[in-house]
Design a protein around this motif. Structure first.
Motif, PDB file in Angstrom:
ATOM      1  N   LYS A   1       0.818  -1.220   0.000  1.00  0.00           N
ATOM      2  CA  LYS A   1       0.000   0.000   0.000  1.00  0.00           C
ATOM      3  C   LYS A   1       0.849   1.267   0.000  1.00  0.00           C
ATOM      4  O   LYS A   1       0.386   2.326  -0.415  1.00  0.00           O
ATOM      5  N   ILE A   2       2.088   1.171   0.460  1.00  0.00           N
ATOM      6  CA  ILE A   2       2.946   2.367   0.497  1.00  0.00           C
ATOM      7  C   ILE A   2       3.192   2.877  -0.916  1.00  0.00           C
ATOM      8  O   ILE A   2       3.052   4.076  -1.190  1.00  0.00           O
ATOM      9  N   SER A   3       3.516   1.974  -1.831  1.00  0.00           N
ATOM     10  CA  SER A   3       3.796   2.394  -3.206  1.00  0.00           C
ATOM     11  C   SER A   3       2.514   2.763  -3.945  1.00  0.00           C
ATOM     12  O   SER A   3       2.552   3.493  -4.947  1.00  0.00           O
ATOM     13  N   GLN A   4       1.375   2.281  -3.466  1.00  0.00           N
ATOM     14  CA  GLN A   4       0.102   2.560  -4.122  1.00  0.00           C
ATOM     15  C   GLN A   4      -0.419   3.967  -3.838  1.00  0.00           C
ATOM     16  O   GLN A   4      -1.435   4.376  -4.401  1.00  0.00           O
ATOM     17  N   GLN A   5       0.291   4.710  -2.986  1.00  0.00           N
ATOM     18  CA  GLN A   5      -0.123   6.084  -2.703  1.00  0.00           C
ATOM     19  C   GLN A   5       0.186   7.022  -3.873  1.00  0.00           C
ATOM     20  O   GLN A   5      -0.341   8.132  -3.940  1.00  0.00           O
ATOM     21  N   GLY A   6       1.053   6.569  -4.774  1.00  0.00           N
ATOM     22  CA  GLY A   6       1.356   7.358  -5.958  1.00  0.00           C
ATOM     23  C   GLY A   6       2.412   8.426  -5.749  1.00  0.00           C
ATOM     24  O   GLY A   6       2.505   9.365  -6.545  1.00  0.00           O
ATOM     25  N   PHE A   7       3.220   8.283  -4.712  1.00  0.00           N
ATOM     26  CA  PHE A   7       4.254   9.281  -4.441  1.00  0.00           C
ATOM     27  C   PHE A   7       5.452   9.054  -5.359  1.00  0.00           C
ATOM     28  O   PHE A   7       5.989   7.950  -5.430  1.00  0.00           O
ATOM     29  N   LYS A   8       5.898  10.090  -6.020  1.00  0.00           N
ATOM     30  CA  LYS A   8       7.030   9.989  -6.939  1.00  0.00           C
ATOM     31  C   LYS A   8       8.367   9.880  -6.212  1.00  0.00           C
ATOM     32  O   LYS A   8       9.374   9.513  -6.809  1.00  0.00           O
TER      33      LYS A   8
END
Length: 378
Positions: free
Chosen positions: A132-139
């Motif tokens: 879920k951390i990478s699914q936040q869409g943070f570049k």
């Protein structure tokens, strides 16, 4: 006569000092992990990896943008506490660190990653596995290790194909990491035709699991999966054996630590865990790096994630070199396709969401003396 040369020499000295100052730039890498409390051995191992990379970078006399770089590490204790993690993250932002390697726990990385993203500071986690951390869409977020989808499903498949398990019980500690990897294991187990006979919950401070285990014992599972960390997994497996439960304990990378054997004693025998990445013996630079690590920090310091925190630091540094800038916003675009040949993996690069491309997992088992040995690499 001598007094005539005092002013000119002083001026020359000041000029040299000024020139030196102008020809150097300090780059600070933040390291965030639990340096105190039950998970301190994991946290210190993470910090050691960053420190070792910083030492190696300083030895290379690297020049970026025409200035010699002085590399520094700022290692902070987030206490494995999400609230403290956000405090540490804001501290890094306020101090304008050039990049961050951390945090160790998914529950800490999740809220901290938003702070780094808002500030435009790249952060690479060497150990947080919640998808879920990478699914936040943070570049700005990158993960240099396999995530829970790989760990949980890999362990479930192993339970089915190698252990011939038909019934499994699942326990998690309600943290982002523990619940996440347990959910993936349970979902995959059901998909593979195994029956989840019980699903129980605890917390990341618990030491008494007698009530949970007594309930689970009645369903006679072949496998008990624990989603959590080694400080709880140690007493958990010890209490399993005391109650006469013969099921195999399985868990993700959170229990895959040498400390587990010390906490569990001989009860650890047969416990199976999975960690993201290859075993040290199969890493491109693993064994040679481990010798250097032991010489630097002692033979008992190594736990699990330090090769990844080392590579994470190096990825940030090499992105700066390619960008010819230590400015986080300028070197950030160079991280995704950095193609760095590291200790843990050749050609390290990332997907658009920051996940490691071609991630590997290693499944291991413990013997009664607490020694861990590899039984599968996927």
């Amino acid at each position: 006569m001598k007094l005539k040369y005092v002013a000119p020499l002083l001026a020359l000295s000041m000029a040299i000092g000024t020139a030196y100052a102008e020809d150097t730039v300090t780059v600070t890498i933040g390291s965030a992990s639990p340096l105190s409390g039950p998970q301190a051995s994991f946290g210190q191992d993470n910090a050691n990896g960053v420190k070792m990379a910083i030492k190696d970078l300083n030895a290379q006399n690297i020049v970026i943008g025409g200035k010699k770089v002085i590399w520094k590490v700022d290692a902070q204790d987030d206490q494995a506490d999400p609230k403290q993690a956000t405090t540490v993250a804001q501290k890094f932002v306020d101090e304008k660190v050039n990049g961050v390697v951390g945090h160790l726990n998914s529950g800490c990385t999740f809220p901290a990653s938003r702070i780094y993203n808002n500030a435009g500071i790249p952060d690479i986690t060497p150990s947080s596995t919640d998808p879920k951390i990478s699914q936040q869409g943070f570049k700005t977020f990158f993960r240099i290790i396999a995530n829970d989808n790989a760990l949980g499903s890999g362990l479930a498949n192993y339970a089915k194909t190698k252990l011939k398990a038909t019934k499994v019980a699942v326990i998690d500690d309600r943290t982002a990491y523990g619940q996440g990897v347990a959910d993936v294991f349970a979902k995959t187990a059901q998909k593979d035709g195994m029956k989840v006979v019980d699903r129980e919950y605890t917390n990341d401070k618990a030491t008494d699991f007698s009530a949970i285990l007594t309930k689970i014992k009645a369903s006679n599972p072949d496998v008990i999966f624990y989603g959590g960390m080694y400080p709880q997994a140690g007493p958990l497996v010890r209490q399993m054996r005391q109650l006469g439960i013969k099921a195999t304990l399985m868990g993700g990378d959170g229990i895959c630590a040498p400390e587990l054997g010390k906490l569990a004693g001989e009860a650890v025998a047969g416990t199976i865990c999975a960690e993201g990445g290859s075993p040290l013996s199969q890493m491109p630079g693993g064994e040679a790096w481990k010798k250097r690590y032991d010489a630097e920090f002692g033979a008992n310091a190594f736990q699990l994630y330090s090769p990844y925190s080392y590579d994470g630091t190096m990825v940030l540094a090499h992105a700066m070199m390619k960008a010819k800038s230590v400015d986080p916003k300028k070197y950030l675009p160079f991280i995704q396709n950095i193609n760095y040949n590291g200790v843990t993996k050749k050609d390290i690069h990332f997907t658009k969401t920051g996940e490691l491309v071609d991630a590997t997992i290693t499944i291991s088992t413990f013997d009664k003396d607490g020694k861990k040995s590899v039984i599968a690499v996927q």
